[in-house]
Scaffold this motif. Structure first.
Motif, mmCIF file in Angstrom:
data_model
loop_
_atom_site.group_PDB
_atom_site.id
_atom_site.type_symbol
_atom_site.label_atom_id
_atom_site.label_comp_id
_atom_site.label_asym_id
_atom_site.label_seq_id
_atom_site.Cartn_x
_atom_site.Cartn_y
_atom_site.Cartn_z
ATOM 1 N N ILE A 1 0.835 -1.194 0.000
ATOM 2 C CA ILE A 1 0.000 0.000 0.000
ATOM 3 C C ILE A 1 0.876 1.252 0.000
ATOM 4 C CG2 ILE A 1 -1.925 1.162 1.154
ATOM 5 C CD1 ILE A 1 -2.491 -1.820 0.534
ATOM 6 N N HIS A 2 0.623 2.110 -0.978
ATOM 7 C CA HIS A 2 1.208 3.447 -0.968
ATOM 8 C C HIS A 2 0.055 4.430 -0.819
ATOM 9 C CE1 HIS A 2 4.978 2.160 -3.497
ATOM 10 N NE2 HIS A 2 4.871 1.517 -2.347
ATOM 11 N N VAL A 3 0.218 5.402 0.055
ATOM 12 C CA VAL A 3 -0.800 6.435 0.251
ATOM 13 C C VAL A 3 -0.172 7.779 -0.097
ATOM 14 C CG1 VAL A 3 -2.390 7.520 1.878
ATOM 15 C CG2 VAL A 3 -1.865 5.072 2.094
ATOM 16 N N GLU A 4 -0.855 8.518 -0.964
ATOM 17 C CA GLU A 4 -0.355 9.823 -1.395
ATOM 18 C C GLU A 4 -1.321 10.914 -0.955
ATOM 19 O OE1 GLU A 4 0.878 10.261 -5.613
ATOM 20 O OE2 GLU A 4 -0.325 12.090 -5.561
ATOM 21 N N ALA A 5 -0.779 11.940 -0.338
ATOM 22 C CA ALA A 5 -1.591 13.089 0.069
ATOM 23 C C ALA A 5 -0.777 14.351 -0.194
ATOM 24 C CB ALA A 5 -1.969 12.993 1.552
ATOM 25 N N GLY A 6 -1.420 15.347 -0.766
ATOM 26 C CA GLY A 6 -0.715 16.593 -1.060
ATOM 27 C C GLY A 6 0.464 16.402 -1.984
ATOM 28 N N GLY A 7 0.387 15.393 -2.852
ATOM 29 C CA GLY A 7 1.453 15.148 -3.813
ATOM 30 C C GLY A 7 2.644 14.397 -3.245
ATOM 31 N N GLU A 8 2.558 13.948 -1.995
ATOM 32 C CA GLU A 8 3.663 13.208 -1.381
ATOM 33 C C GLU A 8 3.193 11.842 -0.907
ATOM 34 O OE1 GLU A 8 6.022 15.285 1.349
ATOM 35 O OE2 GLU A 8 6.257 16.931 -0.076
ATOM 36 N N ILE A 9 4.103 10.886 -0.951
ATOM 37 C CA ILE A 9 3.796 9.577 -0.385
ATOM 38 C C ILE A 9 3.895 9.702 1.141
ATOM 39 C CG2 ILE A 9 4.522 7.166 -0.189
ATOM 40 C CD1 ILE A 9 3.333 7.814 -2.914
ATOM 41 N N VAL A 10 2.777 9.493 1.801
ATOM 42 C CA VAL A 10 2.743 9.630 3.261
ATOM 43 C C VAL A 10 2.737 8.278 3.961
ATOM 44 C CG1 VAL A 10 1.681 11.909 3.203
ATOM 45 C CG2 VAL A 10 0.213 9.878 3.238
ATOM 46 N N ALA A 11 2.582 7.210 3.184
ATOM 47 C CA ALA A 11 2.693 5.869 3.768
ATOM 48 C C ALA A 11 3.108 4.898 2.674
ATOM 49 C CB ALA A 11 1.371 5.431 4.384
ATOM 50 N N ASP A 12 4.071 4.041 2.987
ATOM 51 C CA ASP A 12 4.518 2.939 2.137
ATOM 52 C C ASP A 12 4.563 1.755 3.080
ATOM 53 O OD1 ASP A 12 5.857 1.031 0.685
ATOM 54 O OD2 ASP A 12 7.494 2.336 0.067
ATOM 55 N N THR A 13 3.507 0.965 3.075
ATOM 56 C CA THR A 13 3.293 0.049 4.184
ATOM 57 C C THR A 13 2.583 -1.218 3.725
ATOM 58 O OG1 THR A 13 2.259 -0.111 6.383
ATOM 59 C CG2 THR A 13 1.084 1.171 4.736
ATOM 60 N N ASP A 14 2.493 -2.186 4.609
ATOM 61 C CA ASP A 14 1.706 -3.385 4.310
ATOM 62 C C ASP A 14 0.446 -3.458 5.156
ATOM 63 O OD1 ASP A 14 2.758 -4.004 6.793
ATOM 64 O OD2 ASP A 14 3.907 -5.749 6.101
ATOM 65 N N ASP A 15 0.192 -2.420 5.938
ATOM 66 C CA ASP A 15 -0.951 -2.485 6.860
ATOM 67 C C ASP A 15 -1.266 -1.067 7.344
ATOM 68 O OD1 ASP A 15 -2.843 -3.196 8.725
ATOM 69 O OD2 ASP A 15 -1.517 -4.486 9.899
ATOM 70 N N VAL A 16 -2.442 -0.564 6.978
ATOM 71 C CA VAL A 16 -2.772 0.798 7.390
ATOM 72 C C VAL A 16 -4.292 0.933 7.491
ATOM 73 C CG1 VAL A 16 -2.854 1.734 5.028
ATOM 74 C CG2 VAL A 16 -2.284 3.247 6.929
ATOM 75 N N ALA A 17 -4.737 1.736 8.435
ATOM 76 C CA ALA A 17 -6.163 2.015 8.600
ATOM 77 C C ALA A 17 -6.426 3.457 8.178
ATOM 78 C CB ALA A 17 -6.588 1.795 10.047
ATOM 79 N N LEU A 18 -7.298 3.617 7.183
ATOM 80 C CA LEU A 18 -7.615 4.949 6.666
ATOM 81 C C LEU A 18 -9.017 5.351 7.103
ATOM 82 C CD1 LEU A 18 -6.182 4.688 3.036
ATOM 83 C CD2 LEU A 18 -5.076 5.619 5.088
#
Ligand code: FES
Length: 142
Positions: free
Chosen positions: A24-41
Motif C-alpha cells: 500500500i502506498h498512500v499519497e496526500a498533497g502530492g507526497e507519499i505519506v505511507a509505504d506500508t503493508d498495513d494501514v487504517a484509513l
C-alpha cells in the motif's frame, strides 16, 4: 486463503475505518505519506490525523454496517507490473484507487479492480464508495 484475501485488500470495518493490507502506498498533497503493508484509513470523516484513522469513529458514533451499498471498483486497462496499490487522497474528496485492490465488505462481499473512489467523508449513500456527497457536505480533509 481465498482469492479475495490475496494481494491488496481493503476491509470495510463496520462503524470503523478502511483497513488495508498488502503493498500500500498512500499519497496526500502530492507526497507519499505511507509505504506500508498495513494501514487504517479514516472513512468517517472525523479523524484529526487524516487520511489515517485515529479512532474518532468511536467518538462520533459512526454508524455504518460496512456493507457494499453501491458503486464498485473497475478494471482500468493494464495494471502493468506494479503489485502495489496507490491510494491518492483527493483534496477534500475521496480516496482514489490506482492499482490492484479488492474491497471486502463486512458480509464477505467483494469488489475488485484497479480504479475507483472510496468515500472518506462518511456521507456517501453508496459506501464504501464515493457518490459525490463530499461536495454538498463541504467535507474538509485538512
Ligand atoms: S468522499 Fe464521501 S462521498 Fe465522496
Amino acid at each position: 486463503m481465498s482469492d479475495a484475501r490475496r494481494g491488496n485488500v481493503a476491509d470495510v470495518a463496520p462503524g470503523g475505518p478502511l483497513c488495508l493490507t498488502g503493498r500500500i502506498h498512500v499519497e496526500a498533497g502530492g507526497e507519499i505519506v505511507a509505504d506500508t503493508d498495513d494501514v487504517a484509513l479514516c472513512r468517517c470523516g472525523h479523524s484529526n490525523n487524516k487520511p489515517f484513522c485515529d479512532g474518532s469513529h468511536r467518538r462520533v458514533g459512526f454508524d455504518d454496517p460496512g456493507l457494499i451499498r453501491g458503486g464498485r471498483l473497475v478494471p482500468a486497462g493494464q495494471a502493468g507490473n506494479e503489485e502495489h496499490v496507490l491510494i491518492v487522497c483527493a483534496k477534500d474528496g475521496p480516496l482514489l484507487v490506482r492499482g490492484p485492490l479488492t474491497v471486502v465488505a463486512a458480509d464477505g462481499k467483494t469488489s475488485a479492480g484497479t480504479k475507483g473512489a472510496l468515500c472518506r467523508c462518511g456521507m456517501s449513500s453508496t459506501k464504501p464508495f464515493c457518490d459525490g456527497s463530499h461536495r454538498e457536505s463541504g467535507f474538509s480533509a485538512s
